[in-house]
Design a protein around this motif. Structure first.
Motif, mmCIF file in Angstrom:
data_model
loop_
_atom_site.group_PDB
_atom_site.id
_atom_site.type_symbol
_atom_site.label_atom_id
_atom_site.label_comp_id
_atom_site.label_asym_id
_atom_site.label_seq_id
_atom_site.Cartn_x
_atom_site.Cartn_y
_atom_site.Cartn_z
ATOM 1 N N CYS A 86 -3.036 -13.487 -20.840
ATOM 2 C CA CYS A 86 -3.589 -12.208 -20.393
ATOM 3 C C CYS A 86 -4.485 -12.451 -19.173
ATOM 4 C CB CYS A 86 -4.397 -11.575 -21.531
ATOM 5 S SG CYS A 86 -5.326 -10.114 -21.033
ATOM 6 N N GLU A 105 -6.904 -10.848 -18.187
ATOM 7 C CA GLU A 105 -8.303 -10.497 -18.443
ATOM 8 C C GLU A 105 -8.982 -11.507 -19.379
ATOM 9 O OE1 GLU A 105 -9.755 -7.862 -16.967
ATOM 10 O OE2 GLU A 105 -11.702 -8.192 -17.942
ATOM 11 N N CYS A 106 -8.393 -11.751 -20.555
ATOM 12 C CA CYS A 106 -9.070 -12.606 -21.539
ATOM 13 C C CYS A 106 -8.505 -14.022 -21.609
ATOM 14 C CB CYS A 106 -9.026 -11.962 -22.921
ATOM 15 S SG CYS A 106 -7.380 -11.945 -23.667
ATOM 16 N N CYS A 125 -1.442 -7.772 -25.325
ATOM 17 C CA CYS A 125 -2.648 -8.565 -25.602
ATOM 18 C C CYS A 125 -3.264 -8.085 -26.908
ATOM 19 C CB CYS A 125 -3.673 -8.436 -24.475
ATOM 20 S SG CYS A 125 -5.218 -9.292 -24.886
ATOM 21 N N THR A 173 -6.057 -9.391 -28.285
ATOM 22 C CA THR A 173 -7.484 -9.715 -28.383
ATOM 23 C C THR A 173 -8.316 -8.444 -28.573
ATOM 24 O OG1 THR A 173 -7.069 -11.516 -26.857
ATOM 25 C CG2 THR A 173 -9.385 -10.931 -27.246
ATOM 26 N N CYS A 201 -10.685 -7.377 -25.709
ATOM 27 C CA CYS A 201 -10.098 -7.271 -24.365
ATOM 28 C C CYS A 201 -9.544 -5.870 -24.137
ATOM 29 C CB CYS A 201 -8.988 -8.313 -24.217
ATOM 30 S SG CYS A 201 -8.192 -8.270 -22.601
ATOM 31 N N VAL A 251 -7.323 -4.930 -22.032
ATOM 32 C CA VAL A 251 -5.921 -4.929 -21.607
ATOM 33 C C VAL A 251 -4.999 -4.803 -22.825
ATOM 34 C CG1 VAL A 251 -4.075 -6.336 -20.571
ATOM 35 C CG2 VAL A 251 -6.332 -6.218 -19.488
HETATM 36 ZN ZN LIG Z 1 -6.444 -9.743 -23.054
#
Ligand SMILES: [Zn+2]
Length: 180
Positions: free
Chosen positions: A41, A43-44, A75, A77, A80, A82
């Protein structure tokens, strides 16, 4: 989180090779970008789960003109924002760009769907007795066996919810000693 997600992050030299693009003064894209693990990802950094294109198209609330013919990942998470991102990491779609709230991002919220096909929320599982939970599980199983589910179109994760339902039930029946 912005419209910039759809734009290329760096300008690259568009000179043809015969015009000397190899020695062009503009920094090369690959040189600037830090290495990203395949399927991570943007982002994370956690590895996403590959998802069918029709799930992304069914769940997004933004114009599908932005969807490219490539692999997209989901994703999981919790922290996160996203939800979906492209395999090349260039595009990401956050919770605000998805038509419905996503269980993985808010697994403790009462009115979040855990079963998107047959419309059961975390709260439905929480208020019920163990017997009522069994009835819900049986109803989901009956629906699945009758071919009435459409997880790839209804569930943001693009696959069956049963694992998540069982996780919620397990959490309710064996509460974490830290939080009680
Ligand atoms: Zn993520």
């Amino acid at each position: 989180m912005s419209a910039n997600n759809f734009l290329s992050r760096t300008e690259s030299c568009r000179c043809p090779p015969e015009a000397g693009s190899a020695v062009c003064g503009l920094p090369a894209r690959d040189f600037q970008r830090s290495p990203r693990a395949a399927g991570a990802c943007p982002e994370c950094g956690k590895i996403g789960k590959s998802i069918r294109g029709q799930t992304v198209k069914a769940r997004l609330s933004v114009s599908l003109r932005n969807i490219r013919n490539m692999e997209y990942l989901f994703c999981r998470t919790q922290t996160c924002p996203v939800v979906y991102f492209s395999a090349d990491g260039e595009q990401s779609f956050t919770v605000e760009q998805v038509r419905e709230r996503v269980y993985q991002k808010e697994p403790e919220v009462e009115d979040i769907f855990v079963c998107y096909c047959f419309r059961y929320t975390v709260g439905d599982l929480r208020v019920g007795s163990p017997q009522a939970r069994t009835v819900i599980l049986e109803d989901i199983n009956t629906g699945i066996n009758a071919g009435q589910c459409a997880c790839d179109l209804r569930n943001p994760q693009g696959s069956c919810c049963l694992g998540n339902v069982r996780t919620v039930i397990k959490r309710l029946e064996k509460p974490d000693p830290v939080t009680t």
